[in-house]
Write a protein that holds these residues in place. Structure first.
Motif, PDB file in Angstrom:
ATOM      1  N   ARG A  90      70.785  41.343 -17.313  1.00 38.89           N
ATOM      2  CA  ARG A  90      69.542  42.241 -17.335  1.00 38.89           C
ATOM      3  C   ARG A  90      69.454  43.229 -16.164  1.00 38.89           C
ATOM      4  O   ARG A  90      69.225  44.488 -16.313  1.00 38.89           O
ATOM      5  CB  ARG A  90      68.276  41.585 -17.436  1.00 38.89           C
ATOM      6  N   TRP A 136      61.879  44.832 -21.567  1.00 39.76           N
ATOM      7  CA  TRP A 136      61.162  43.847 -22.269  1.00 39.76           C
ATOM      8  C   TRP A 136      61.732  42.580 -22.384  1.00 39.76           C
ATOM      9  O   TRP A 136      61.075  41.413 -22.112  1.00 39.76           O
ATOM     10  CB  TRP A 136      60.746  44.156 -23.685  1.00 39.76           C
ATOM     11  N   PRO A 137      62.867  42.214 -22.750  1.00 39.64           N
ATOM     12  CA  PRO A 137      63.636  40.761 -22.460  1.00 39.64           C
ATOM     13  C   PRO A 137      63.544  40.329 -21.064  1.00 39.64           C
ATOM     14  O   PRO A 137      63.060  39.226 -20.835  1.00 39.64           O
ATOM     15  CB  PRO A 137      65.222  41.141 -22.855  1.00 39.64           C
ATOM     16  N   ALA A 140      59.899  39.386 -20.355  1.00 40.94           N
ATOM     17  CA  ALA A 140      59.489  38.095 -21.434  1.00 40.94           C
ATOM     18  C   ALA A 140      60.204  36.829 -20.645  1.00 40.94           C
ATOM     19  O   ALA A 140      59.491  35.670 -20.676  1.00 40.94           O
ATOM     20  CB  ALA A 140      60.217  38.285 -22.712  1.00 40.94           C
ATOM     21  N   GLU A 141      61.266  37.009 -20.111  1.00 43.18           N
ATOM     22  CA  GLU A 141      61.955  35.973 -19.681  1.00 43.18           C
ATOM     23  C   GLU A 141      61.452  35.255 -18.046  1.00 43.18           C
ATOM     24  O   GLU A 141      61.833  34.314 -17.741  1.00 43.18           O
ATOM     25  CB  GLU A 141      63.427  35.968 -19.416  1.00 43.18           C
ATOM     26  N   MET A 152      53.258  41.808 -21.755  1.00 42.49           N
ATOM     27  CA  MET A 152      54.244  42.481 -22.634  1.00 42.49           C
ATOM     28  C   MET A 152      53.271  43.801 -23.453  1.00 42.49           C
ATOM     29  O   MET A 152      53.865  44.772 -23.199  1.00 42.49           O
ATOM     30  CB  MET A 152      54.660  41.655 -23.613  1.00 42.49           C
ATOM     31  N   GLY A 369      60.587  40.348 -27.370  1.00 40.63           N
ATOM     32  CA  GLY A 369      61.119  39.492 -26.524  1.00 40.63           C
ATOM     33  C   GLY A 369      60.756  38.191 -26.750  1.00 40.63           C
ATOM     34  O   GLY A 369      61.344  37.210 -26.155  1.00 40.63           O
ATOM     35  N   ARG A 377      68.516  38.400 -27.283  1.00 38.69           N
ATOM     36  CA  ARG A 377      67.123  38.903 -27.054  1.00 38.69           C
ATOM     37  C   ARG A 377      67.446  40.617 -26.552  1.00 38.69           C
ATOM     38  O   ARG A 377      66.808  41.399 -27.207  1.00 38.69           O
ATOM     39  CB  ARG A 377      66.613  38.256 -25.799  1.00 38.69           C
ATOM     40  N   THR A 381      66.338  43.039 -29.567  1.00 35.67           N
ATOM     41  CA  THR A 381      65.288  44.299 -29.327  1.00 35.67           C
ATOM     42  C   THR A 381      65.693  45.444 -29.431  1.00 35.67           C
ATOM     43  O   THR A 381      65.018  46.379 -30.060  1.00 35.67           O
ATOM     44  CB  THR A 381      64.870  43.883 -27.810  1.00 35.67           C
TER      45      THR A 381
END
Length: 447
Positions: A90, A136-137, A140-141, A152, A369, A377, A381
């Protein structure tokens, strides 16, 4: 046995908690900023396209293509960026996608043909598409389960803020000060550069690291930055888990893929159509000052997202996803089946549609997410993002044609039908994910 507490340890604990809260605030700002610039570039072009056309003499086809260039770019950038984020991490993609956007934004100052503008806007759209499937992932993580919905959905709030601010900026610069359209479009460089600086120093996702088998590094980052470290780590034996695009359509995840893709498509298709052409649509219904109505539509949309943000971690996802789609369908049916409706009734119906539609649209920034596992993920997405842009593009392109050839009534009934499809699919497939760790919300589903 008596336990003694060292005041210094207590102070250190509070200092650590404060540092974690500050990190989460920074990461949230870094993520929602990406949605702000997405709304900004879509809002700015719609209000500057007239000045662009005056100089470049674009055909109607080229004007529509240029306006939709960013949407086309998002269609390709979403799955590509998500796939790379799942493979490479990411953190690197969170920087690279914004760098690509800045390059495209700066190039807007130098374009001198319609095709150059199209390709530059297309490049920016690719970067924004990647932003969806990386930002977004990542958020979310890192987000704790109790706050994940609010954090979010904040992305959607800032999308609307960016869209409305761009409209105001373009109006002032073009209509009041007659600023060159290249400068107007290039103003997106300013928030992008600020956002680029904010992203310096952000760590890699501990879930992604865990999924790569880098267990020690994942635990170190989780305990350094997260208030609930164990919830941020997928359970497992530490062995890498490889994802693939085909997993989206597997027995375990086809329901999640179908739900978020169709729901998102049906939420944005009527909104993009109506909001983009709100002034002209309202004028067709006898509301002469369509601009005021258009501002009302977008303003109510922003309010709807804010209401969802306040309620999402209190009443759950499904209650904010399903009823609102039925309300949006009903008011569009009223507009479409009552050709002689008073202008005031039509305006109220459009405002109710904007409010209800935006309430459920807020969930499009939350569900992706949550419902896909770490290994897919990003690409999950990204796929849903691409599918939603088909809806946005179809709505934007077909509404003027439908209003002209079919009439306002049938057009609104078609839009209502789209809302009904989204409501039915959500009724059957939408999960409830409130307050649950990602390892549960993204678990395989086999009915």
């Amino acid at each position: 046995m008596t336990t003694t507490h060292n005041p210094g340890d207590v102070g250190e604990t509070e200092k650590t908690r404060t540092a974690k809260r500050r990190f989460l605030a920074k990461l949230t700002a870094a993520t929602v900023g990406g949605m702000f610039i997405d709304g900004y570039i879509l809002g700015i072009v719609g209000n500057a396209i007239g000045a662009v056309n005056d100089e470049l003499g674009m055909s109607l086809f080229m004007e529509g293509l240029t306006g939709a260039a960013a949407l086309i770019g998002i269609f390709f950038g979403g799955p590509l960026g998500g796939w790379l984020a799942d493979k490479l991490g990411r953190k690197p993609m969170f920087t690279l996608d914004l760098a690509l956007f800045i390059i495209g934004s700066v190039l807007q100052f130098f374009v001198d043909s319609a095709w150059q503008l199209f390709f530059v806007r297309l490049l920016m759209g690719v970067a924004i598409g990647a932003e969806y499937s990386v930002g977004w992932p990542l958020l979310a993580e890192f987000a704790p389960a109790r706050l994940r919905g609010r954090l979010m959905s904040l992305s959607e709030v800032f999308w609307y803020v960016g869209f409305m601010l761009a409209s105001a900026v373009a109006y002032v610069l073009v209509a009041v000060f007659s600023v060159d359209w290249r400068i107007v479009l290039g103003t997106s460089t300013v928030p992008a550069v600020i956002l680029f600086v904010v992203r310096f120093g952000l760590p890699e996702s501990p879930r992604w690291l865990m999924n790569q088998g880098r267990v020690e590094e994942a635990h170190r980052i989780a305990h350094t930055y997260l208030e609930e470290p164990e919830d941020a780590l997928d359970p497992g034996d530490g062995r890498p888990r490889r994802g693939a695009l085909g997993m989206l359509f597997s027995r375990d995840y086809w329901r999640a893929t179908t739900f978020i893709s169709v729901f998102w498509f049906c939420a944005v298709a009527p909104y993009f159509a109506i909001a983009t052409f709100a002034a002209s649509v309202l004028a067709d219904y006898g509301l002469g000052d369509g601009l005021v109505g258009a501002l009302g539509v977008n303003g109510l949309a922003l309010l709807g997202v804010l209401v969802s943000l306040l309620l999402i971690d209190r009443i759950g996802r499904r209650k904010l996803t399903i009823p609102q789609q039925w309300v949006a369908a009903v008011v569009l049916v009223v507009i479409g089946s009552w050709p002689g409706a008073p202008a005031g009734v039509v305006l109220v119906c459009f405002l109710v549609f904007a409010f209800a539609n935006a309430m459920c649209t807020a969930l499009t920034g939350v569900y992706p997410g949550e419902i896909f596992p770490t290994e897919i993920r990003g690409v999950g997405t990204g796929f849903a993002t691409a599918f939603s842009r088909i809806g946005a593009g179809v709505g934007t392109f077909l509404l003027p044609w439908s209003m002209h050839n079919l009439g306002a009534g049938p057009t609104m009934l078609i839009a209502a039908g789209v809302c009904v499809v989204g409501a039915v699919v959500s009724q059957v497939l939408a999960p409830e994910t409130m307050g649950r760790p990602l390892s549960e919300t993204s678990a395989p589903h086999r009915p």
